[in-house]
Scaffold this motif. Structure first.
Motif, PDB file in Angstrom:
ATOM      1  N   PHE A 178       0.802  -1.227   0.000  1.00  0.00           N
ATOM      2  CA  PHE A 178       0.000   0.000   0.000  1.00  0.00           C
ATOM      3  C   PHE A 178       0.834   1.275   0.000  1.00  0.00           C
ATOM      4  N   GLY A 179       2.124   1.166   0.315  1.00  0.00           N
ATOM      5  CA  GLY A 179       2.974   2.345   0.347  1.00  0.00           C
ATOM      6  C   GLY A 179       2.763   3.218   1.566  1.00  0.00           C
ATOM      7  N   TRP A 180       2.207   2.655   2.651  1.00  0.00           N
ATOM      8  CA  TRP A 180       1.993   3.428   3.870  1.00  0.00           C
ATOM      9  C   TRP A 180       3.322   3.683   4.561  1.00  0.00           C
ATOM     10  N   SER A 181       3.401   4.767   5.360  1.00  0.00           N
ATOM     11  CA  SER A 181       4.591   5.046   6.161  1.00  0.00           C
ATOM     12  C   SER A 181       4.627   4.101   7.356  1.00  0.00           C
ATOM     13  N   ARG A 182       5.770   4.080   8.050  1.00  0.00           N
ATOM     14  CA  ARG A 182       5.883   3.215   9.234  1.00  0.00           C
ATOM     15  C   ARG A 182       4.898   3.648  10.328  1.00  0.00           C
ATOM     16  N   ALA A 183       4.749   4.952  10.508  1.00  0.00           N
ATOM     17  CA  ALA A 183       3.813   5.430  11.523  1.00  0.00           C
ATOM     18  C   ALA A 183       2.374   5.054  11.167  1.00  0.00           C
ATOM     19  N   GLU A 184       1.994   5.199   9.887  1.00  0.00           N
ATOM     20  CA  GLU A 184       0.648   4.819   9.455  1.00  0.00           C
ATOM     21  C   GLU A 184       0.422   3.324   9.647  1.00  0.00           C
ATOM     22  N   THR A 185       1.411   2.536   9.270  1.00  0.00           N
ATOM     23  CA  THR A 185       1.264   1.086   9.376  1.00  0.00           C
ATOM     24  C   THR A 185       1.222   0.640  10.830  1.00  0.00           C
ATOM     25  N   SER A 186       1.850   1.409  11.715  1.00  0.00           N
ATOM     26  CA  SER A 186       1.836   1.087  13.149  1.00  0.00           C
ATOM     27  C   SER A 186       0.533   1.490  13.820  1.00  0.00           C
ATOM     28  N   LEU A 187      -0.301   2.277  13.126  1.00  0.00           N
ATOM     29  CA  LEU A 187      -1.508   2.816  13.736  1.00  0.00           C
ATOM     30  C   LEU A 187      -2.461   1.721  14.209  1.00  0.00           C
ATOM     31  N   ALA A 188      -2.656   0.690  13.375  1.00  0.00           N
ATOM     32  CA  ALA A 188      -3.563  -0.387  13.763  1.00  0.00           C
ATOM     33  C   ALA A 188      -3.083  -1.077  15.031  1.00  0.00           C
ATOM     34  N   TYR A 189      -1.786  -1.283  15.116  1.00  0.00           N
ATOM     35  CA  TYR A 189      -1.217  -1.933  16.297  1.00  0.00           C
ATOM     36  C   TYR A 189      -1.403  -1.050  17.529  1.00  0.00           C
ATOM     37  N   SER A 190      -1.157   0.255  17.373  1.00  0.00           N
ATOM     38  CA  SER A 190      -1.316   1.177  18.493  1.00  0.00           C
ATOM     39  C   SER A 190      -2.771   1.261  18.940  1.00  0.00           C
ATOM     40  N   VAL A 191      -3.690   1.334  17.981  1.00  0.00           N
ATOM     41  CA  VAL A 191      -5.111   1.344  18.320  1.00  0.00           C
ATOM     42  C   VAL A 191      -5.485   0.054  19.033  1.00  0.00           C
ATOM     43  N   GLY A 192      -4.921  -1.062  18.568  1.00  0.00           N
ATOM     44  CA  GLY A 192      -5.178  -2.341  19.212  1.00  0.00           C
ATOM     45  C   GLY A 192      -4.751  -2.351  20.667  1.00  0.00           C
ATOM     46  N   GLN A 193      -3.594  -1.756  20.956  1.00  0.00           N
ATOM     47  CA  GLN A 193      -3.136  -1.710  22.336  1.00  0.00           C
ATOM     48  C   GLN A 193      -4.034  -0.825  23.192  1.00  0.00           C
ATOM     49  N   LEU A 194      -4.494   0.294  22.618  1.00  0.00           N
ATOM     50  CA  LEU A 194      -5.424   1.153  23.353  1.00  0.00           C
ATOM     51  C   LEU A 194      -6.740   0.433  23.617  1.00  0.00           C
ATOM     52  N   VAL A 195      -7.280  -0.188  22.589  1.00  0.00           N
ATOM     53  CA  VAL A 195      -8.538  -0.925  22.750  1.00  0.00           C
ATOM     54  C   VAL A 195      -8.356  -2.063  23.749  1.00  0.00           C
ATOM     55  N   GLY A 196      -7.218  -2.757  23.650  1.00  0.00           N
ATOM     56  CA  GLY A 196      -6.955  -3.837  24.590  1.00  0.00           C
ATOM     57  C   GLY A 196      -6.909  -3.350  26.022  1.00  0.00           C
ATOM     58  N   GLY A 197      -6.290  -2.189  26.221  1.00  0.00           N
ATOM     59  CA  GLY A 197      -6.205  -1.649  27.565  1.00  0.00           C
ATOM     60  C   GLY A 197      -7.532  -1.140  28.087  1.00  0.00           C
TER      61      GLY A 197
END
Length: 415
Positions: free
Chosen positions: A48-67
């Motif tokens: 998709f050509g996303w940046s590292r920060a964009e690609t990390s967004l799902a993981y970060s949201v997952g950690q927030l939702v998990g918490g």
């Protein structure tokens, strides 16, 4: 308030070990699915050509939702029981994986991984199984929780090379479909092993020893130990996720072959299984604090090894980083979780643990996103790795301050 559904008479030791083994397997599947995102990250960037920060967004949201979903999940398990939670978790994981295979936009990946799959993984994770296991293994609580916690490390270790091979052979969409089939085939039938009699009261107090206080969430929140545990969870997650999500990307950036890097880091992660069990069991004998401090120290050594890597010729440093960091991935978990059960026992442990775990979600979200942001700004993970060391030091200090047991304000005033 309804009574917990899983409060039968004490069950035979053989049945207790069967429940522990089943919990380990269920947690392994959920952890494997969630940790595999570290491999899919590079596939998303390439496709998709996303940046590292964009690609990390799902993981970060997952950690927030998990918490932030942790208190809800903790309350649910206190009321619904383990079997229903595992069924719910298995269904959500399978649904999220199938949906991810058809994803076409960043928001879809964020929603499916960060919300659907994260909540599903919480339903087959520590929050669901720790109250159960801590009641079944009262006198060997550190050991039992360490065995359970090691599933997270085992799932993380297995997910990297397995996902990389599936992506190489089937593409990332095909890899998601295979993962969905495995999750459904294992978790849905496994739920049957957690029957209504699966909770157990655990061992009774020794003769002459007073029964422990049954803490409520309202009581626990008014103790300094509750907030120290919150900080321990948060700082530990920050330190871990400033490194873990971007390990493979870091290794590839410095010149290592992707499959080789995934293999090395995966092999290092397998050490987490004996590492977690050893530190958790050790905490039963030398104390939770000393066991946790040992794990923090070894993790810091692992991060220092990563900081010393300068190119693809530094194979030894990559292996040392993988081994030291992998050995203690999650190794503080049993000590932290057992300490929580030690300090705040009772039928509301799931709820209390769920609220404290918000700190873990916040730390993981901040760490995983910040590492990607630091790379996008500086072109290097060096600052992120230095931040990891600082967070581990802060976590060590907070854990050391947990030595005294909690007391209610009214008891402290009388004392």
């Amino acid at each position: 308030m309804p009574s917990p559904p899983e409060e039968p008479q004490p069950i035979p030791p053989g049945r207790a070990w069967l429940i522990l083994g089943s919990a380990f397997l269920a947690f392994t599947v959920g952890a494997s699915v969630m940790h595999s995102y570290t491999v899919f990250l590079l596939a998303y960037v390439a496709d998709f050509g996303w940046s590292r920060a964009e690609t990390s967004l799902a993981y970060s949201v997952g950690q927030l939702v998990g918490g932030f979903s942790a208190p809800f999940v903790g309350s649910m398990v206190d009321r619904l029981g383990t079997r229903r939670m595992v069924l719910l978790g298995g269904a959500l994981l399978a649904l999220g994986l199938v949906g991810s295979a058809a994803a076409q936009a960043l928001w879809q990946v964020v929603f499916l991984y960060g919300v659907v799959m994260t909540f599903g993984a919480n339903c087959v994770g520590l929050l669901v199984f720790v109250p159960l296991v801590s009641r079944l293994f009262v006198r060997r609580r550190g050991m039992a929780i360490s065995v359970l916690q090691s599933a997270n490390a085992f799932g993380r270790a297995a997910s990297a090379p397995a996902s990389q091979m599936l992506i190489t052979g089937l593409g990332w969409r095909g890899a998601y479909l295979v993962a969905a089939a495995v999750a459904a085939a294992v978790l849905l039938p496994l739920a049957a092993l957690f029957g209504r009699g699966g909770g157990g009261q655990g061992a009774a107090p020794a003769p002459g020893v007073a029964a422990p206080r049954h803490w409520t969430l309202a009581e626990a929140i008014h103790t300094p130990q509750f907030w120290l545990l919150f900080l321990v969870y948060m700082f530990t997650s920050i330190g871990s996720f400033l490194v873990s999500l971007h390990q493979i990307a870091f290794a590839v950036d410095v010149g290592f072959d992707p499959l080789y890097a995934a293999g090395v880091l995966g092999m290092g992660s397998f050490l987490a299984t004996p590492g977690v069990i050893a530190t958790g069991t050790l905490s039963d004998y030398i104390g939770r604090e000393y066991s946790a401090l040992l794990a923090y120290g070894i993790s810091i050594v692992g991060v220092v090894c990563a900081l010393a890597i300068t190119g693809p010729g530094d194979h030894l440093l990559l292996w040392l980083h993988a081994c030291f960091f992998g050995l203690t991935w999650g190794a503080r978990g049993p000590a932290i979780t057992a300490k929580t059960a030690d300090l705040f026992p009772g039928p509301r442990l799931g709820t209390i643990l769920g609220v404290i775990t918000i700190g873990s979600g916040l730390g993981a979200a901040l760490g995983s996103w910040a590492a990607g942001f630091v790379f996008d700004v500086t072109g290097s993970y060096r600052i992120a790795f230095l931040g990891s060391i600082a967070a581990y030091v802060c976590g060590s200090v907070a854990f050391w301050l947990l030595r005294r047991p909690p007391r209610l304000a009214v008891e402290a005033a009388r004392g």
